[in-house]
Design a protein around this motif. Structure first.
Motif, short mmCIF file in Angstrom:
data_model
loop_
_atom_site.label_atom_id
_atom_site.label_comp_id
_atom_site.label_asym_id
_atom_site.label_seq_id
_atom_site.Cartn_x
_atom_site.Cartn_y
_atom_site.Cartn_z
N ASP A 82 0.85 -1.19 0.00
CA ASP A 82 0.00 0.00 0.00
C ASP A 82 0.89 1.24 0.00
OD1 ASP A 82 -1.69 2.14 0.59
OD2 ASP A 82 -2.88 1.00 2.03
N GLN A 83 0.80 2.03 -1.07
CA GLN A 83 1.65 3.21 -1.23
C GLN A 83 1.40 4.29 -0.18
OE1 GLN A 83 4.11 3.70 -3.97
NE2 GLN A 83 3.88 1.52 -3.62
N THR A 84 0.23 4.27 0.46
CA THR A 84 -0.02 5.24 1.52
C THR A 84 0.71 4.87 2.80
OG1 THR A 84 -2.04 4.15 2.30
CG2 THR A 84 -2.28 5.85 0.59
N LEU A 85 1.17 3.62 2.90
CA LEU A 85 1.90 3.17 4.09
C LEU A 85 3.41 3.22 3.88
CD1 LEU A 85 -0.31 0.11 5.09
CD2 LEU A 85 -0.40 2.45 5.99
N ALA A 107 1.97 2.81 15.75
CA ALA A 107 2.79 2.16 14.73
C ALA A 107 2.05 2.10 13.40
CB ALA A 107 3.16 0.75 15.18
N VAL A 108 2.82 2.07 12.35
CA VAL A 108 2.32 1.85 11.00
C VAL A 108 2.92 0.53 10.53
CG1 VAL A 108 2.35 2.69 8.62
CG2 VAL A 108 2.13 4.31 10.52
N SER A 109 2.08 -0.36 10.03
CA SER A 109 2.56 -1.68 9.60
C SER A 109 2.20 -1.96 8.16
CB SER A 109 1.94 -2.77 10.48
OG SER A 109 2.30 -2.61 11.83
N PHE A 110 3.05 -2.71 7.49
CA PHE A 110 2.77 -3.16 6.13
C PHE A 110 3.49 -4.49 5.92
CE2 PHE A 110 6.60 -0.64 5.89
CZ PHE A 110 7.43 -1.37 5.06
N ARG A 111 3.09 -5.18 4.88
CA ARG A 111 3.69 -6.48 4.57
C ARG A 111 4.31 -6.46 3.18
NH1 ARG A 111 0.24 -11.41 7.10
NH2 ARG A 111 0.27 -10.62 9.24
N TYR A 112 5.36 -7.23 3.03
CA TYR A 112 5.98 -7.43 1.72
C TYR A 112 6.43 -8.88 1.62
CZ TYR A 112 10.67 -7.20 3.86
OH TYR A 112 11.79 -7.44 4.62
N ALA A 113 6.79 -9.32 0.44
CA ALA A 113 7.26 -10.69 0.23
C ALA A 113 8.56 -10.68 -0.58
CB ALA A 113 6.19 -11.51 -0.50
N TRP A 114 9.52 -11.45 -0.09
CA TRP A 114 10.81 -11.59 -0.77
C TRP A 114 11.48 -12.82 -0.19
CZ3 TRP A 114 11.71 -9.41 -5.13
CH2 TRP A 114 13.00 -9.35 -5.68
N ASP A 115 12.63 -13.21 -0.75
CA ASP A 115 13.30 -14.41 -0.23
C ASP A 115 14.12 -14.14 1.03
OD1 ASP A 115 15.41 -13.03 -1.35
OD2 ASP A 115 16.07 -14.65 -2.65
N HIS A 116 14.24 -12.87 1.43
CA HIS A 116 14.91 -12.50 2.69
C HIS A 116 14.37 -11.15 3.15
CE1 HIS A 116 17.32 -10.42 -0.40
NE2 HIS A 116 17.56 -9.52 0.52
N PHE A 117 14.65 -10.82 4.41
CA PHE A 117 14.17 -9.53 4.93
C PHE A 117 15.17 -8.44 4.58
CE2 PHE A 117 17.14 -10.31 8.30
CZ PHE A 117 17.42 -9.08 8.84
N PHE A 118 14.70 -7.20 4.63
CA PHE A 118 15.54 -6.05 4.36
C PHE A 118 15.70 -5.25 5.65
CE2 PHE A 118 13.69 -7.13 0.31
CZ PHE A 118 14.79 -7.12 -0.51
N GLN A 119 16.92 -4.90 5.97
CA GLN A 119 17.20 -4.07 7.14
C GLN A 119 16.83 -2.63 6.80
OE1 GLN A 119 18.38 -5.19 10.16
NE2 GLN A 119 17.92 -3.14 10.87
N MET A 120 15.84 -2.10 7.50
CA MET A 120 15.40 -0.73 7.27
C MET A 120 15.76 0.11 8.48
SD MET A 120 11.72 -1.39 5.56
CE MET A 120 11.53 -2.68 4.35
N THR A 121 16.26 1.32 8.21
CA THR A 121 16.68 2.19 9.31
C THR A 121 16.05 3.58 9.14
OG1 THR A 121 18.67 2.78 8.08
CG2 THR A 121 18.88 1.01 9.69
N PRO A 122 15.67 4.19 10.26
CA PRO A 122 15.10 5.55 10.19
C PRO A 122 16.11 6.53 9.61
CG PRO A 122 14.80 4.59 12.36
CD PRO A 122 15.73 3.69 11.62
N ARG A 123 15.63 7.43 8.77
CA ARG A 123 16.50 8.43 8.15
C ARG A 123 16.16 9.84 8.61
NH1 ARG A 123 19.41 8.41 3.08
NH2 ARG A 123 19.77 10.55 2.43
N SER A 124 14.86 10.17 8.65
CA SER A 124 14.48 11.52 9.06
C SER A 124 13.03 11.53 9.50
CB SER A 124 14.70 12.53 7.93
OG SER A 124 13.86 12.22 6.84
#
Length: 131
Positions: A82-85, A107-124
């Motif tokens: 969902d592009q709004t999330l 909290a804001v939550s969303f789901r994605y699918a891939w063969d591994h997870f991605f490390q996401m870090t806050p930027r601003s």
């Protein structure tokens, strides 16, 4: 040490660390350390066989924040998000919640699918008004 004891110590440490970081009272600004990004394996599989992950972006600041952006860590997905999330805005940077406010401890939550997870870090982020 038992698993339960380790979990309890982890939770206590987390709340201690949060209390040290929550510095938005009396006009002080919250920083990116006030945004917690957790990625969890849901145990589900997408139609193509990729693992489904749920990402939770939580505001630990005592104030509302907006325009929360995270580094996506090479983010890709085989299912629509969902592009709004969660929306790509520039070179691997993603806007959370369409830039709209995220209340304190929400909290804001969303789901994605891939063969591994991605490390996401806050930027601003931007702190909403005075708190």
């Amino acid at each position: 040490m038992t698993t339960a004891a380790v979990k309890l110590l982890t939770v206590l440490f987390f709340f201690f660390a949060v209390s040290l970081r929550a510095t938005a009272t009396n006009g002080e600004s919250c920083g990116t350390s006030s945004i917690q990004v957790q990625t969890m394996n849901t145990g589900a599989r997408a139609a193509g066989g990729d693992t489904v992950f749920e990402v939770q972006v939580k505001n630990l600041c005592p104030c509302s924040v907006r325009n929360v952006r995270v580094d996506g860590g090479g983010f890709a997905t085989t299912v629509e998000v969902d592009q709004t999330l969660f929306q790509a805005v520039d070179g691997g940077v993603y806007l959370v919640n369409a830039g709209e406010p995220i209340q304190s401890m929400a909290a804001v939550s969303f789901r994605y699918a891939w063969d591994h997870f991605f490390q996401m870090t806050p930027r601003s982020l931007e702190v909403e008004g005075q708190c």
